[in-house]
Design a protein around this motif. Structure first.
Motif, PDB file in Angstrom:
ATOM      1  N   ARG A   9      16.924 -10.458 -66.251  1.00 29.85           N
ATOM      2  CA  ARG A   9      16.086 -11.115 -67.265  1.00 29.85           C
ATOM      3  C   ARG A   9      16.564 -12.397 -67.703  1.00 29.85           C
ATOM      4  O   ARG A   9      16.127 -13.133 -67.787  1.00 29.85           O
ATOM      5  N   LYS A  10      17.949 -12.335 -67.888  1.00 31.62           N
ATOM      6  CA  LYS A  10      18.726 -13.573 -68.520  1.00 31.62           C
ATOM      7  C   LYS A  10      18.534 -14.522 -67.215  1.00 31.62           C
ATOM      8  O   LYS A  10      18.261 -15.840 -67.596  1.00 31.62           O
ATOM      9  N   LEU A  11      18.366 -14.412 -65.951  1.00 28.64           N
ATOM     10  CA  LEU A  11      18.207 -15.278 -64.946  1.00 28.64           C
ATOM     11  C   LEU A  11      16.695 -15.570 -64.852  1.00 28.64           C
ATOM     12  O   LEU A  11      16.470 -16.970 -64.359  1.00 28.64           O
ATOM     13  N   LEU A  12      15.900 -14.783 -64.693  1.00 29.24           N
ATOM     14  CA  LEU A  12      14.554 -15.150 -64.488  1.00 29.24           C
ATOM     15  C   LEU A  12      13.517 -14.808 -65.370  1.00 29.24           C
ATOM     16  O   LEU A  12      12.239 -15.040 -65.387  1.00 29.24           O
ATOM     17  N   GLY A  13      14.044 -14.581 -66.702  1.00 27.61           N
ATOM     18  CA  GLY A  13      12.962 -14.148 -67.922  1.00 27.61           C
ATOM     19  C   GLY A  13      11.869 -13.406 -67.585  1.00 27.61           C
ATOM     20  O   GLY A  13      11.980 -12.492 -67.158  1.00 27.61           O
ATOM     21  N   ASN A  14      10.616 -13.856 -68.076  1.00 27.70           N
ATOM     22  CA  ASN A  14       9.601 -12.687 -68.021  1.00 27.70           C
ATOM     23  C   ASN A  14       9.140 -12.572 -66.721  1.00 27.70           C
ATOM     24  O   ASN A  14       8.048 -11.830 -66.797  1.00 27.70           O
ATOM     25  N   ARG A  15       9.649 -13.234 -65.631  1.00 28.00           N
ATOM     26  CA  ARG A  15       9.264 -12.879 -64.343  1.00 28.00           C
ATOM     27  C   ARG A  15       9.820 -11.413 -64.073  1.00 28.00           C
ATOM     28  O   ARG A  15       9.319 -10.965 -62.890  1.00 28.00           O
ATOM     29  N   VAL A  16      10.546 -10.946 -64.632  1.00 27.53           N
ATOM     30  CA  VAL A  16      11.115  -9.510 -64.366  1.00 27.53           C
ATOM     31  C   VAL A  16      10.645  -8.598 -65.471  1.00 27.53           C
ATOM     32  O   VAL A  16      10.772  -8.770 -66.687  1.00 27.53           O
ATOM     33  N   VAL A  17       9.942  -7.547 -65.108  1.00 27.62           N
ATOM     34  CA  VAL A  17       9.010  -6.697 -65.702  1.00 27.62           C
ATOM     35  C   VAL A  17       9.584  -5.209 -65.799  1.00 27.62           C
ATOM     36  O   VAL A  17       9.709  -4.685 -64.694  1.00 27.62           O
ATOM     37  N   ASP A  18      10.332  -5.081 -66.998  1.00 30.36           N
ATOM     38  CA  ASP A  18      10.814  -3.689 -67.014  1.00 30.36           C
ATOM     39  C   ASP A  18       9.591  -2.675 -67.403  1.00 30.36           C
ATOM     40  O   ASP A  18       8.724  -2.695 -68.387  1.00 30.36           O
ATOM     41  N   TYR A  19       9.313  -1.758 -66.545  1.00 29.99           N
ATOM     42  CA  TYR A  19       8.191  -0.746 -66.635  1.00 29.99           C
ATOM     43  C   TYR A  19       8.416   0.634 -66.349  1.00 29.99           C
ATOM     44  O   TYR A  19       9.152   1.073 -65.203  1.00 29.99           O
ATOM     45  N   PRO A  20       8.203   1.684 -67.278  1.00 25.18           N
ATOM     46  CA  PRO A  20       7.674   1.251 -68.727  1.00 25.18           C
ATOM     47  C   PRO A  20       8.825   0.221 -69.616  1.00 25.18           C
ATOM     48  O   PRO A  20      10.027   0.579 -69.163  1.00 25.18           O
ATOM     49  N   ARG A  21       8.093  -0.013 -70.655  1.00 22.08           N
ATOM     50  CA  ARG A  21       9.185  -0.791 -71.561  1.00 22.08           C
ATOM     51  C   ARG A  21      10.494  -0.020 -71.921  1.00 22.08           C
ATOM     52  O   ARG A  21      10.101   1.250 -72.540  1.00 22.08           O
ATOM     53  N   LYS A  22      11.511  -0.247 -71.763  1.00 27.86           N
ATOM     54  CA  LYS A  22      12.722   0.599 -71.994  1.00 27.86           C
ATOM     55  C   LYS A  22      13.253   0.188 -73.563  1.00 27.86           C
ATOM     56  O   LYS A  22      14.004  -0.357 -73.758  1.00 27.86           O
ATOM     57  N   ASP A  23      12.582   0.890 -74.287  1.00 30.67           N
ATOM     58  CA  ASP A  23      12.866   0.668 -75.576  1.00 30.67           C
ATOM     59  C   ASP A  23      14.138   0.658 -76.316  1.00 30.67           C
ATOM     60  O   ASP A  23      14.519  -0.141 -77.017  1.00 30.67           O
ATOM     61  N   CYS A  24      15.040   1.473 -75.555  1.00 30.45           N
ATOM     62  CA  CYS A  24      16.483   1.720 -76.035  1.00 30.45           C
ATOM     63  C   CYS A  24      17.207   0.465 -75.901  1.00 30.45           C
ATOM     64  O   CYS A  24      17.958   0.233 -76.668  1.00 30.45           O
ATOM     65  N   LEU A  25      16.822  -0.343 -74.874  1.00 25.10           N
ATOM     66  CA  LEU A  25      17.457  -1.527 -74.781  1.00 25.10           C
ATOM     67  C   LEU A  25      17.336  -2.574 -75.902  1.00 25.10           C
ATOM     68  O   LEU A  25      18.130  -3.463 -76.422  1.00 25.10           O
TER      69      LEU A  25
END
Length: 321
Positions: free
Chosen positions: A23-39
């Motif tokens: 995510r730091k490298l590619l921003g929103n082009r990396v999609v966590d699915y389902p959204r990992k709420d705890c992070l």
């Protein structure tokens, strides 16, 4: 390049740190699915934590991450890679159907012991490996946000000779045996092994909040790493960020761009060897400042979460080109 990252709701260092780096490298082009709420809530590594152990704001915000129509996007080959926490893949598709995906599937085995994974059309990355099992070694790494917190205590006065603050899993735990031996030999050591946090007691007696923990480590001339349930521990990477000489138990793992023993880090296999290493530092036989600086330089050059993500993407590119 777009990446779908299939997540499990419970924290796990290796996939979570990789997701952070991507995510730091590619921003929103990396999609966590389902959204990992705890992070996003500040959990790192453990699913049981009180407020003092949370790391608020460590994970990039996800306001622009598009999680709509994931199944349709996968069917159309929208994602170059589908990276999956091994614990989550079966919720998305059976492994035997991996060859039907229109993306390269990458499985992340971040468990304490290597998991049995059947052969198939996918790439396997492992935390606990020396690389001889045809998987890609993927050890933990350190988020830049954590380094900044630890380095904020650089000016702490060195009050203790050696420091280790961890948990134990039983009366015969190897950690407890080593800690007891150290306590008898070094009276000014800061040593503690507390119970593992549980739902009934998120803060066992003697356990410190995250920032207090880093402040204590930065008050030690030497910081010690001992293996846990697995060999690769987050403590190893935290210790590398400290302004103290890092002494670590030897681990049968492959670490890319590994720390150089005797220059960046000290390692031991027996208690007697550990004593010799500690004495050499305390007596000034080893130039502590040089070793600390070398260790930190290698950490930042090769072992931030962003660097770990870059390393994996380069490897995947070579394997899939």
């Amino acid at each position: 390049m777009r990446i779908l990252f299939l997540t499990h709701p419970y924290p796990n260092y290796v996939p979570d740190l990789l997701l952070h780096g991507l995510r730091k490298l590619l921003g929103n082009r990396v999609v966590d699915y389902p959204r990992k709420d705890c992070l996003y809530e500040g959990f790192l590594g453990t699913g049981i934590a009180d407020e003092s152990q949370l790391l608020r704001g460590w994970f990039p915000k996800d306001a622009d991450v598009d999680r709509q129509d994931i199944v349709l996007k996968v069917s159309r080959g929208y994602f170059k890679y589908i990276i999956a926490d091994l614990r989550a893949i079966h919720r998305f598709c059976p492994l035997e159907d991996a060859d039907r995906l229109n993306s390269t599937l990458v499985l992340i085995d971040g468990e304490d012991t290597p998991q049995r994974i059947p052969y198939g059309k996918y790439i396997i990355c492992r935390r606990e490996t020396d690389g001889s099992d045809f998987s890609i070694p993927l050890p933990m790494a350190l988020p830049e946000e954590v380094f900044e917190i630890i380095s904020g205590f650089d000016a702490n006065q060195k009050l203790y000779s050696i420091g280790f603050l961890g948990s134990f899993s039983g009366l015969c735990d190897e950690r407890s045996i080593i800690i007891e031996a150290l306590a008898k030999r070094y009276e000014d050591a800061k040593l503690a092994a507390t119970a593992v946090p549980s739902a009934e007691k998120s803060m066992p007696e003697g356990r410190l909040g995250r920032r207090d923990y880093y402040a204590v480590l930065q008050s030690c001339r030497i910081v010690l790493n001992l293996r846990g349930a697995g060999y690769d521990t987050f403590r190893f990477w935290e210790n590398c960020a400290c302004r103290g000489v890092h002494i670590s138990q030897r681990m049968p793992l492959y670490i890319p761009f590994d720390f150089v023993e005797g220059r960046d880090i000290l390692r031991f296999s027996t208690t007697e060897e550990l004593f010799r290493q500690i004495d050499a530092v305390l007596e000034g036989t080893i130039t502590s400042e040089d070793m600390i600086n070398h260790c930190r330089k290698r950490l930042l050059s090769h072992h931030s979460t962003k660097k770990r993500a870059e390393m994996l993407l380069k490897k995947l590119s070579l394997l899939t080109s």
